[in-house]
Enzyme design. Structure first.
Site, PDB file in Angstrom:
ATOM      1  CB  SER A 406      39.045  45.550  43.343  1.00 39.55           C
ATOM      2  OG  SER A 406      39.191  45.557  44.733  1.00 39.55           O
ATOM      3  CG  HIS A 427      38.509  46.432  38.871  1.00 36.70           C
ATOM      4  ND1 HIS A 427      37.885  45.200  38.934  1.00 36.70           N
ATOM      5  CD2 HIS A 427      39.598  46.343  39.673  1.00 36.70           C
ATOM      6  CE1 HIS A 427      38.569  44.404  39.761  1.00 36.70           C
ATOM      7  NE2 HIS A 427      39.594  45.091  40.222  1.00 36.70           N
ATOM      8  CD  GLU A 439      35.235  43.802  36.655  1.00 32.88           C
ATOM      9  OE1 GLU A 439      35.762  44.237  37.694  1.00 32.88           O
ATOM     10  OE2 GLU A 439      34.376  42.908  36.684  1.00 32.88           O
ATOM     11  CG  ASN A 477      37.283  41.017  42.293  1.00 32.88           C
ATOM     12  OD1 ASN A 477      37.913  40.088  41.773  1.00 32.88           O
ATOM     13  ND2 ASN A 477      37.829  42.176  42.552  1.00 32.88           N
TER      14      ASN A 477
END
Ligand code: T1G
Length: 698
Positions: A406, A427, A439, A477
């Site tokens: 991540s 991801h 992702e 993130n």
């Protein structure tokens, strides 16, 4: 006659065939062709008209690309009234998805026949509007108010069988739409069937519309269109005449058409389709994807395996030993039980998936022939490198080696293999068989056909795939870390986590950031903060320790029963944990901070400014291809309210210049955190928007 509508005579029947791929949207040429076709049929003395669509579907609605542009006659409402008022018998034959204005054209016809696989619906509320061509007036007349309210406020697609029962359709017959349509028209003519204008049917009996309105508004969590649509259906029951109801519908439609929510939802509609279309992948053939493997059967690995199984792929899941493999299989079966309970799969499919499609393994040799491996082991670079070194040894040439990391550096992972061109980041978001965002993290040496395969896998798994570059946290993130830090700063300065959560749910988020942390597990954020401190934080960065102290007490959120909130078994949601404010007050005192009040508006503005500023940096650095890529990431991975279109669509709507001014004002107190994004400054200087950038970037 426009080529979008072909005119043909079959005896006494005039046939109007729509030919406007890909979905026979009711664009200007189609509307003009339909109007001309009806007029020609009447002038030529035909006795009936058949309308149907060629290609994949009957009309799938108004042409959404015309929204916001000057209206061009004939408008859809007038066309529908014109069709309905024809003295000839008008019949529509439906297949594919007769949606929105498409279903409204069918409802203005006098009879409706469909093939069994056809679906009908009025999904306008998903675009921030309401059925504006008579749908809220005609559907209640054929299906009743309750069914009409359900279909219109949910926008759901209704199968032909149910539509027949509801009275939306008159016949369901298998075959070619043109053939079954012609046969039905001839039967109507032979039997002397009357015209049957829906608008001439009596107004349906009203229901308690105020209660329905309140319930729908609450369910919409800030989205206005479903509730406004209730008022339009109410007009079908209460207006003095049908035409008065049509006028009321038009008023309410235009209110919504001119709303920011329509801008946001249309942006989301087109962006979720555009986001996975990358020019560099045009003509690039993905590699085979017949069998995939997942390494690690924890929550993420089991979720990824579940998603792949549900997409029809064969999956080999590798765990360290038999006990771990058995536990992983149990997680996958638990996920599939959920799909079974929700009717997504049958018991037979469940058995096939768990007994045939899924293979558990504890030896890397089992991966020697798989097409693609997704590693979902512990988030530690050392562990990942061990796994990829092993994969490099056992996997066949051309196999794709993907990491579900991540935030870790996919270039560094790729460098530990002899085949960096075959390494990519995929991801997924937890739970991976539910969350739609994927992702696709493209490392420096990742081959183009490997990227194409990542997107092909995403499409197979029905994900919204977004291309991301390599950086700490990729797109989502990284932006989350920034806006979450902005929230923590506001907590130190005087706001409470609970006020912030309430302010953000008022903005439209399903949950505020602190409730989300409790859900995900506070230990995750704790580990990230410790990692970043270990890597060395800039001395100008404001750090906070109250959350660490919460974790040191073993409070990790929902999974331990206590975090920011206290959770009681069997109860949804939690109540504020009083220990939290004690920790915050102690930290403020230790830092010499005198807390001040924050309004909900200031909280939202600051939180969103941080989100937009970091998003602009992510786009400016090329980590995200376009602003819409960030919008789709936040919509499908972070619960951003869809009717606002995404953070950068929201920024365009509220105005970039004012937003930049606010960021510069905040920078007076904290120049380090609030460094304006160069791209944001550039756009403001040029008088351009993020949407302009979307259009400029293919
Ligand atoms: N207008 C313009 N383009 C449309 C379109 C539409 N209505 N529907 C689809 N497209 C494009 C889409 O952007 C994509 O383009 C391509 O067609 C294939 O779509 C007065 C005003 C029909 C179920 O809301 O739900 O009527 O990316 O990839 O997965 O009351 O499209 O290839 O360039 O989605 O097979 C109401 C919206 C309009 C239906 C097919 N109608 N469309 O799904 O293909 S408002 C809708 C869909 C209205 C009246 C009001 C789906 C689909 P590109 P796709 P799909």
């Amino acid at each position: 006659m426009s080529e979008a509508i072909r005119y043909e005579r079959v005896g006494d029947i005039a046939v109007l065939a729509a030919d406007n791929p890909p979905v026979n949207a009711l664009g200007l040429a189609v509307r003009q062709g339909l109007q001309a076709g009806i007029e020609r049929a009447e002038s030529e003395g035909a006795k009936a008209v058949l309308i149907y669509g060629t290609g994949r579907t009957y009309f799938a609605g108004a042409d959404i690309r015309e929204f916001g542009k000057p209206p061009q006659e004939p408008g859809l409402p007038d066309l529908c009234n014109r069709i309905e008022s024809s003295p000839l018998i008008v019949v529509s034959a439906l297949h594919g998805t007769a949606l929105g204005g498409g279903l409204e054209v069918a409802l203005s016809s006098h009879y409706r026949i469909a093939v069994p696989s056809a679906k009908v619906g009025l999904p306008e509320v998903h675009l921030g509007i309401l059925p504006g061509a008579g749908g809220t007036q005609r559907l209640p007349r054929v299906a009743g108010v309750e069914a009409a309210l359900d279909m219109i406020t949910t926008g759901r697609h209704v199968g032909a069988g149910e539509a027949l029962k509801l009275g939306v359709l008159d016949r369901v017959v298998d075959g070619d739409p043109r053939d079954i349509g012609l046969a039905y028209v001839q039967e109507l003519l032979d039997s002397g069937a009357p015209r049957r204008a829906v608008g001439e049917l009596p107004a349906p009996a009203p229901v308690d519309f105020d209660s329905v309105y309140d319930a729908v508004l609450k369910k919409g969590r800030g989205q206005q269109s479903p509730a406004t649509a209730v008022r339009s259906v109410q007009a079908a029951c209460e207006a003095a005449t049908f035409q008065d109801g049509i006028i009321r519908e038009r008023e309410l439609f235009m209110d919504l058409m001119n709303s920011d929510q329509r801008l946001g939802l249309i942006h989301a509609f087109f962006s979720e389709r555009a986001v996975s279309k990358l020019p560099e992948l045009k003509g690039v053939e993905p590699r085979p994807l017949a069998s995939i493997s997942v390494i690690g059967g924890g929550t993420m690995g089991a979720g990824i395996a579940t998603a792949a199984l549900l997409a029809g792929l064969n999956v080999t899941l590798l765990e360290m030993n038999d006990a771990a493999a058995a536990a992983a299989k149990g997680r996958i079966e638990g996920n599939l039980q959920g799909a079974l309970k929700r009717g997504k799969i049958s018991q037979a499919q469940f058995d096939t998936l768990t007994n045939q499609s899924l293979t558990m393994a504890t030896d890397y040799a089992a991966l020697s022939d798989v097409d693609l491996v997704v590693e979902a082991v512990f988030e530690d670079m050392g562990v990942k490198k061990q796994v990829f070194t092993k994969l490099d040894e056992v996997c066949k040439p051309g196999a794709i080696l993907a990491s579900n990391t991540s935030y870790l550096d996919v270039d560094e992972i790729a460098a530990c293999t002899s085949r960096p061109q075959d390494v990519i980041g995929l991801h997924f978001f937890s739970p991976a068989h539910v969350m739609k965002l994927l992702e696709v993290v493209v490392a420096e040496k990742t081959a183009l056909d490997v990227v194409a395969t990542g997107f092909a896998l995403g499409k197979l798994l029905k994900k919204i795939s977004v291309r991301a570059g390599v950086c700490d946290g990729f797109i989502g993130n990284r932006i989350l870390a920034t806006y979450r830090t902005a929230a923590d700063h506001m907590v130190l300065d005087g706001a409470s986590p609970f006020q912030i959560d309430k302010a953000l749910t008022g903005f439209g988020f399903a949950m505020g950031p602190y409730a989300v942390s409790d859900l995900a597990g506070l230990d995750i954020g704790w580990a990230v903060r410790k990692r970043k401190r270990a890597e060395g934080m800039d001395p100008r960065a404001r750090d906070s320790s109250y959350a660490d102290k919460l974790c040191e007490g073993g409070n990790f959120g929902q999974k331990t029963g206590k975090g920011y909130y206290v959770y009681e078994a069997g109860k949804r949601g939690g109540t504020p944990n009083p220990e939290v404010m004690q920790l915050i007050e102690a930290e403020r005192a230790a830092k010499g901070i005198t807390p001040r009040d924050f309004s909900d508006e200031e909280i939202v503005r600051k939180y969103m400014a941080a989100m937009v500023n970091e998003a602009a940096k992510v786009v400016g650095e090329g980590i995200a291809r376009r602003p819409l890529d960030v919008d789709m990431t936040l919509l499908f991975g972070y619960g951003f309210p869809r009717y606002r279109g995404g953070p950068l669509k929201w920024a365009d709507i509220v105005g970039l210049s004012d937003l930049l001014d606010d960021i510069k004002t905040y920078a007076q107190d904290d120049a380090y955190f609030w460094q304006p994004a160069p791209l944001l400054e550039q756009l403001v200087a040029d008088g351009r928007s993020f949407d302009d950038l979307n259009k400029e970037t293919a």
